[in-house]
Design an enzyme around this catalytic site. Structure first.
Site, PDB file in Angstrom:
ATOM      1  N   ARG A 236       0.838  -1.209   0.000  1.00 25.68           N
ATOM      2  CA  ARG A 236       0.000   0.000   0.000  1.00 25.68           C
ATOM      3  C   ARG A 236       0.864   1.247   0.000  1.00 25.68           C
ATOM      4  N   SER A 237       1.985   1.177   0.715  1.00 27.99           N
ATOM      5  CA  SER A 237       2.893   2.319   0.788  1.00 27.99           C
ATOM      6  C   SER A 237       3.417   2.683  -0.603  1.00 27.99           C
TER       7      SER A 237
ATOM      8  N   GLY B  91      10.098  13.279  -1.346  1.00 25.48           N
ATOM      9  CA  GLY B  91      11.116  13.582  -0.344  1.00 25.48           C
ATOM     10  C   GLY B  91      10.781  14.816   0.471  1.00 25.48           C
TER      11      GLY B  91
ATOM     12  N   ASN C 109      17.424  15.521  10.192  1.00 28.04           N
ATOM     13  CA  ASN C 109      17.220  16.327  11.409  1.00 28.04           C
ATOM     14  C   ASN C 109      15.826  16.934  11.525  1.00 28.04           C
TER      15      ASN C 109
ATOM     16  N   CYS D 163      -0.797  17.111  -0.474  1.00 21.09           N
ATOM     17  CA  CYS D 163      -0.684  15.722  -0.955  1.00 21.09           C
ATOM     18  C   CYS D 163      -0.843  14.769   0.226  1.00 21.09           C
TER      19      CYS D 163
ATOM     20  N   ALA E 291      -2.880  11.066   1.078  1.00 22.16           N
ATOM     21  CA  ALA E 291      -2.177   9.850   1.488  1.00 22.16           C
ATOM     22  C   ALA E 291      -2.629   9.416   2.877  1.00 22.16           C
TER      23      ALA E 291
ATOM     24  N   GLY F  94      -0.572 -17.905  19.997  1.00 15.88           N
ATOM     25  CA  GLY F  94       0.418 -18.537  20.870  1.00 15.88           C
ATOM     26  C   GLY F  94       1.805 -18.486  20.241  1.00 15.88           C
TER      27      GLY F  94
ATOM     28  N   GLU G   7       3.773   9.768   7.881  1.00 20.70           N
ATOM     29  CA  GLU G   7       2.664  10.668   7.513  1.00 20.70           C
ATOM     30  C   GLU G   7       2.088  11.368   8.740  1.00 20.70           C
TER      31      GLU G   7
ATOM     32  N   PHE H 127       2.968  22.602  19.565  1.00 22.32           N
ATOM     33  CA  PHE H 127       4.156  22.000  18.934  1.00 22.32           C
ATOM     34  C   PHE H 127       5.456  22.577  19.460  1.00 22.32           C
TER      35      PHE H 127
HETATM   36  P1  TGC Z   1       1.440  24.994  10.251  1.00 21.52           P
HETATM   37  O1  TGC Z   1       1.657  26.371  10.766  1.00 21.52           O
HETATM   38  O2  TGC Z   1       0.446  24.123  10.907  1.00 21.52           O
HETATM   39  O3  TGC Z   1       1.116  25.086   8.699  1.00 21.52           O
HETATM   40  C1  TGC Z   1       2.015  25.688   7.765  1.00 21.52           C
HETATM   41  C2  TGC Z   1       1.295  25.908   6.451  1.00 21.52           C
HETATM   42  O4  TGC Z   1       0.847  24.662   5.914  1.00 21.52           O
HETATM   43  C3  TGC Z   1      -0.583  24.661   5.790  1.00 21.52           C
HETATM   44  N1  TGC Z   1      -1.079  23.342   6.196  1.00 21.52           N
HETATM   45  C4  TGC Z   1      -1.845  22.572   5.436  1.00 21.52           C
HETATM   46  N2  TGC Z   1      -2.333  22.754   4.192  1.00 21.52           N
HETATM   47  C5  TGC Z   1      -3.076  21.759   3.676  1.00 21.52           C
HETATM   48  N3  TGC Z   1      -3.340  20.625   4.358  1.00 21.52           N
HETATM   49  C6  TGC Z   1      -2.857  20.399   5.595  1.00 21.52           C
HETATM   50  N4  TGC Z   1      -3.091  19.246   6.217  1.00 21.52           N
HETATM   51  C7  TGC Z   1      -2.072  21.405   6.183  1.00 21.52           C
HETATM   52  N5  TGC Z   1      -1.434  21.518   7.374  1.00 21.52           N
HETATM   53  C8  TGC Z   1      -0.837  22.721   7.379  1.00 21.52           C
HETATM   54  C9  TGC Z   1      -1.057  25.737   6.757  1.00 21.52           C
HETATM   55  O5  TGC Z   1      -2.323  26.226   6.390  1.00 21.52           O
HETATM   56  C10 TGC Z   1       0.038  26.761   6.620  1.00 21.52           C
HETATM   57  O6  TGC Z   1      -0.179  27.438   5.383  1.00 21.52           O
HETATM   58  P2  TGC Z   1       0.288  28.973   5.208  1.00 21.52           P
HETATM   59  O7  TGC Z   1      -0.150  29.292   3.799  1.00 21.52           O
HETATM   60  O8  TGC Z   1      -0.405  29.732   6.280  1.00 21.52           O
HETATM   61  O9  TGC Z   1       1.774  28.953   5.373  1.00 21.52           O
HETATM   62  O10 TGC Z   1       2.860  24.310  10.201  1.00 21.52           O
HETATM   63  P3  TGC Z   1       3.775  23.777  11.321  1.00 21.52           P
HETATM   64  O11 TGC Z   1       5.178  23.937  10.864  1.00 21.52           O
HETATM   65  O12 TGC Z   1       3.393  24.337  12.660  1.00 21.52           O
HETATM   66  O13 TGC Z   1       3.358  22.241  11.221  1.00 21.52           O
HETATM   67  C11 TGC Z   1       3.210  21.482  12.286  1.00 21.52           C
HETATM   68  C12 TGC Z   1       2.666  20.068  11.931  1.00 21.52           C
HETATM   69  C13 TGC Z   1       2.988  19.198  13.096  1.00 21.52           C
HETATM   70  C14 TGC Z   1       1.175  20.152  11.759  1.00 21.52           C
HETATM   71  C15 TGC Z   1       3.231  19.483  10.653  1.00 21.52           C
HETATM   72  O14 TGC Z   1       4.504  19.868  10.442  1.00 21.52           O
HETATM   73  C16 TGC Z   1       3.052  17.982  10.507  1.00 21.52           C
HETATM   74  O15 TGC Z   1       1.994  17.479  10.114  1.00 21.52           O
HETATM   75  N6  TGC Z   1       4.125  17.159  10.749  1.00 21.52           N
HETATM   76  C17 TGC Z   1       4.133  15.770  10.410  1.00 21.52           C
HETATM   77  C18 TGC Z   1       5.121  15.552   9.295  1.00 21.52           C
HETATM   78  C19 TGC Z   1       4.638  14.568   8.268  1.00 21.52           C
HETATM   79  O16 TGC Z   1       3.474  14.242   8.169  1.00 21.52           O
HETATM   80  N7  TGC Z   1       5.548  14.108   7.448  1.00 21.52           N
HETATM   81  C20 TGC Z   1       5.183  13.203   6.414  1.00 21.52           C
HETATM   82  C21 TGC Z   1       6.355  12.889   5.529  1.00 21.52           C
HETATM   83  S1  TGC Z   1       5.859  12.000   4.091  1.00 21.52           S
HETATM   84  C22 TGC Z   1       5.626  10.448   4.588  1.00 21.52           C
HETATM   85  O17 TGC Z   1       5.700  10.097   5.720  1.00 21.52           O
HETATM   86  C23 TGC Z   1       5.288   9.519   3.515  1.00 21.52           C
HETATM   87  S2  TGC Z   1       5.178   7.887   4.010  1.00 21.52           S
HETATM   88  C24 TGC Z   1       4.515   7.332   2.596  1.00 21.52           C
HETATM   89  C25 TGC Z   1       4.223   5.896   2.593  1.00 21.52           C
HETATM   90  O18 TGC Z   1       5.157   5.107   2.463  1.00 21.52           O
HETATM   91  O19 TGC Z   1       3.011   5.546   2.617  1.00 21.52           O
HETATM   92  P1  FAD Z   2      10.648  12.727  15.140  1.00 23.24           P
HETATM   93  O1  FAD Z   2      10.054  13.906  14.493  1.00 23.24           O
HETATM   94  O2  FAD Z   2      12.037  12.822  15.658  1.00 23.24           O
HETATM   95  O3  FAD Z   2       9.683  12.271  16.334  1.00 23.24           O
HETATM   96  C1  FAD Z   2      10.088  11.318  17.325  1.00 23.24           C
HETATM   97  C2  FAD Z   2       9.002  11.266  18.402  1.00 23.24           C
HETATM   98  O4  FAD Z   2       8.867  12.550  19.022  1.00 23.24           O
HETATM   99  C3  FAD Z   2       7.616  10.921  17.827  1.00 23.24           C
HETATM  100  O5  FAD Z   2       6.942  10.059  18.705  1.00 23.24           O
HETATM  101  C4  FAD Z   2       6.908  12.272  17.769  1.00 23.24           C
HETATM  102  O6  FAD Z   2       5.502  12.169  17.903  1.00 23.24           O
HETATM  103  C5  FAD Z   2       7.527  12.976  18.972  1.00 23.24           C
HETATM  104  N1  FAD Z   2       7.462  14.434  18.819  1.00 23.24           N
HETATM  105  C6  FAD Z   2       8.098  15.215  17.909  1.00 23.24           C
HETATM  106  N2  FAD Z   2       7.778  16.506  18.079  1.00 23.24           N
HETATM  107  C7  FAD Z   2       6.899  16.553  19.101  1.00 23.24           C
HETATM  108  C8  FAD Z   2       6.173  17.600  19.740  1.00 23.24           C
HETATM  109  N3  FAD Z   2       6.275  18.883  19.356  1.00 23.24           N
HETATM  110  N4  FAD Z   2       5.359  17.276  20.771  1.00 23.24           N
HETATM  111  C9  FAD Z   2       5.216  15.993  21.160  1.00 23.24           C
HETATM  112  N5  FAD Z   2       5.855  14.953  20.601  1.00 23.24           N
HETATM  113  C10 FAD Z   2       6.695  15.243  19.588  1.00 23.24           C
HETATM  114  N6  FAD Z   2       9.045  10.646   4.737  1.00 23.24           N
HETATM  115  C11 FAD Z   2       8.955  11.224   3.501  1.00 23.24           C
HETATM  116  O7  FAD Z   2       9.143  12.419   3.332  1.00 23.24           O
HETATM  117  N7  FAD Z   2       8.666  10.456   2.399  1.00 23.24           N
HETATM  118  C12 FAD Z   2       8.468   9.116   2.486  1.00 23.24           C
HETATM  119  O8  FAD Z   2       8.206   8.455   1.458  1.00 23.24           O
HETATM  120  C13 FAD Z   2       8.575   8.495   3.773  1.00 23.24           C
HETATM  121  N8  FAD Z   2       8.457   7.138   3.877  1.00 23.24           N
HETATM  122  C14 FAD Z   2       8.722   6.538   5.080  1.00 23.24           C
HETATM  123  C15 FAD Z   2       8.817   5.144   5.154  1.00 23.24           C
HETATM  124  C16 FAD Z   2       9.162   4.516   6.343  1.00 23.24           C
HETATM  125  C17 FAD Z   2       9.324   3.026   6.394  1.00 23.24           C
HETATM  126  C18 FAD Z   2       9.369   5.297   7.525  1.00 23.24           C
HETATM  127  C19 FAD Z   2       9.719   4.658   8.836  1.00 23.24           C
HETATM  128  C20 FAD Z   2       9.271   6.679   7.464  1.00 23.24           C
HETATM  129  C21 FAD Z   2       8.978   7.323   6.244  1.00 23.24           C
HETATM  130  N9  FAD Z   2       8.985   8.718   6.133  1.00 23.24           N
HETATM  131  C22 FAD Z   2       8.869   9.317   4.900  1.00 23.24           C
HETATM  132  C23 FAD Z   2       9.351   9.549   7.289  1.00 23.24           C
HETATM  133  C24 FAD Z   2       8.238   9.757   8.301  1.00 23.24           C
HETATM  134  O9  FAD Z   2       7.266  10.632   7.800  1.00 23.24           O
HETATM  135  C25 FAD Z   2       8.867  10.277   9.611  1.00 23.24           C
HETATM  136  O10 FAD Z   2       9.580   9.197  10.194  1.00 23.24           O
HETATM  137  C26 FAD Z   2       7.830  10.827  10.561  1.00 23.24           C
HETATM  138  O11 FAD Z   2       7.249  12.012  10.052  1.00 23.24           O
HETATM  139  C27 FAD Z   2       8.419  11.127  11.967  1.00 23.24           C
HETATM  140  O12 FAD Z   2       9.592  11.865  11.869  1.00 23.24           O
HETATM  141  P2  FAD Z   2      10.915  11.368  12.644  1.00 23.24           P
HETATM  142  O13 FAD Z   2      11.137   9.944  12.311  1.00 23.24           O
HETATM  143  O14 FAD Z   2      11.996  12.335  12.343  1.00 23.24           O
HETATM  144  O15 FAD Z   2      10.537  11.455  14.188  1.00 23.24           O
END
Ligand code: TGC
Ligand code: FAD
Length: 397
Positions: A94-95, A134, A139, A250, A254, A352, A376, A396
């Site tokens: 699915r990923s 990406g 960090n 995006c 997802a 078990g 995500e 945050f």
């Molecule tokens: P924040 O101040 O909340 O927002 C900054 C700007 O972004 C906009 N925004 C959004 N827009 C659309 N949809 C959303 N869900 C949005 N969330 C925020 C927001 O409106 C603002 O826009 P603007 O125009 O005012 O600048 O930003 P922040 O820096 O305080 O964010 C905090 C937080 C925690 C919400 C955010 O950074 C977060 O969600 N962190 C989690 C990181 C994450 O999800 N990483 C995913 C990496 S990709 C991945 O994991 C793929 S795995 C794929 C797979 O294998 O299936």
């Molecule tokens: P950190 O951000 O270091 O967080 C570590 C812990 O601290 C977590 O439990 C978190 O909840 C907690 N934490 C952090 N900040 C706070 C706060 N302010 N308050 C309370 N708790 C907090 N990323 C991509 O861009 N593209 C991909 O395709 C992708 N694929 C992935 C595939 C796999 C197999 C894995 C494992 C990860 C993938 N990722 C991808 C990355 C993934 O999105 C990150 O691992 C995830 O967003 C968490 O970031 P981190 O690992 O740096 O953890």
């Protein structure tokens, strides 16, 4: 007369259109007939076969909600049903599909120029090209807004940016032809999206080493993206979208897909645990399914799967009507990943000692579901997104 179905207790099937039911059936047959027989070996060898994306493409499972470019143009609910079927087999499959569909085709369709759409969408949709996304850096994971990857005007190539930085934990990166990379533009300090083509990068400017020896999601390939003064044509940047809105738009799709998918993984755990509990006998030849503590595990998991699917369906219908807000998606992504992980872990006990053998599949789902709860947006991060919406105060920083 209506009867209770343990595998569809709230009769979700009844709320689907005929088209959605047919799409689910197609996905179900493909996943069970073609993916299920391969998953154990792929997981053991940590091997992802690119051909899977081509097969999915042939069936119209990639970028399924996109209209045109050879894509199926189905409802958000239908696309959720597809992810549910794929994740019944393995979260890693699915990923690979989610990244290709929501995180690569999605932004190109939503933010790309007509030239970018014409160049990439059809080939990504039929699996001829593999994409990756990406955002995360070594960090900066939960806080992608602090990313260090930088794009600046190329010092010697007119019409090019030079991008440097590192992305990590990137699904599909070692095999990707097309890399959607988010970087800060030096001129403005704002985050912008770039479509990087592997073939266009001079040697040494792009490396995508695999991250091996994972203890979850082993049927999916994961790696880094290392960019060292990589020249990228200016026309490969998404023209309008700026800031985190780009990657997060995006991620909304997802994350929505994961809410459906993890329920599929949990449903597979329930099916296997129920079957095992009915066959396994302990104490006076009773099947262990007769014991109350085992029944409670099955009742809890079945209830959470039915509730999670009902919530995903509700959000999917609203998505198709253009009536969702990101907090709805945070709610179902967090809840469904958490409940899938907790219940899968409890169901694992029913097996078990056999739970330790990969042939029973349950341990693989448990290991995978930890990853779904982490990527995500880790569950606690989604709790904070909800907390911010509930209180108006952000926790945050
Ligand atoms: P924040 O101040 O909340 O927002 C900054 C700007 O972004 C906009 N925004 C959004 N827009 C659309 N949809 C959303 N869900 C949005 N969330 C925020 C927001 O409106 C603002 O826009 P603007 O125009 O005012 O600048 O930003 P922040 O820096 O305080 O964010 C905090 C937080 C925690 C919400 C955010 O950074 C977060 O969600 N962190 C989690 C990181 C994450 O999800 N990483 C995913 C990496 S990709 C991945 O994991 C793929 S795995 C794929 C797979 O294998 O299936
Ligand atoms: P950190 O951000 O270091 O967080 C570590 C812990 O601290 C977590 O439990 C978190 O909840 C907690 N934490 C952090 N900040 C706070 C706060 N302010 N308050 C309370 N708790 C907090 N990323 C991509 O861009 N593209 C991909 O395709 C992708 N694929 C992935 C595939 C796999 C197999 C894995 C494992 C990860 C993938 N990722 C991808 C990355 C993934 O999105 C990150 O691992 C995830 O967003 C968490 O970031 P981190 O690992 O740096 O953890």
């Amino acid at each position: 007369a209506a009867t209770f179905k343990w595998d569809d207790p709230l009769n979700l099937h009844n709320s689907l259109t005929e088209e959605e039911q047919a799409i689910q059936e197609t996905a179900h047959s493909y996943c069970q007939e073609r993916l299920q027989p391969r998953v154990l070996e792929a997981y053991r060898k940590e091997d992802f076969d690119k051909k899977i994306l081509q097969e999915m493409g042939e069936l119209g499972l990639l970028g399924a909600t996109i209209k045109g470019y050879g894509c199926a143009g189905v409802s958000s609910v239908a696309s959720g049903l597809i992810t549910r079927e794929v994740e019944k087999v393995d979260s890693g499959y699915r990923s690979a599909m989610s990244v290709q569909s929501s995180l690569v085709m999605g932004p190109i369709d939503e933010f790309g120029t007509q030239e970018q759409k014409d160049k990439y969408l059809e080939k990504l949709g039929n699996g001829q090209l593999v994409g990756c996304f990406g955002l995360t850096e070594p960090n900066h994971g939960s806080d992608p807004g602090s990313m260090e990857t930088m794009a600046k005007p190329h010092p010697s190539k007119e019409g090019y940016y030079s991008i440097s930085g590192a992305k990590t934990w990137i699904t599909n990166s070692p095999i990707a032809d097309v890399l959607v990379v988010w970087a800060k533009l030096q001129e403005t300090g704002k985050i912008r999206g770039f479509v990087i083509e592997r073939d266009q990068c001079p040697p040494g400017t792009l490396n995508t080493p695999a991250i091996k020896d994972k203890n979850g999601l082993r049927a999916s390939i994961t790696g880094m993206i290392q960019l060292d003064d990589c020249p990228v044509p200016k026309e490969n940047m998404f023209p309008e979208v700026e800031g985190l809105r780009g990657p997060f738009s995006c991620l909304n799709s997802a994350r929505y897909g994961i809410a459906w998918g993890t329920m599929g993984a949990l449903e597979d755990c329930i099916r296997r645990a129920r079957e095992y509990a009915l066959e396994r006998k302990q104490f006076k030849s009773n099947p262990i399914a007769k014991y109350q503590l085992v029944q409670k595990k099955l009742a809890d998991a079945t209830t959470d799967a039915a509730f999670g699917l009902a919530a995903a369906l509700q959000v999917g219908r609203l998505k198709d009507e253009g009536k969702i807000v990101p907090e709805m998606i945070s709610m179902i992504k967090r809840q469904n990943c958490d409940r899938a992980l907790v219940n899968a872990r409890h169901l694992q006990e029913i097996f078990g000692g056999n739970a330790v053998s990969d042939e029973y599949h349950i341990g693989r789902h448990v290991a995978n579901l930890f990853v779904t709860q982490t990527y995500e947006g880790q569950s606690d991060i989604h709790a904070l997104i909800l907390g911010r919406a509930i209180t108006g105060l952000q926790a945050f920083v």
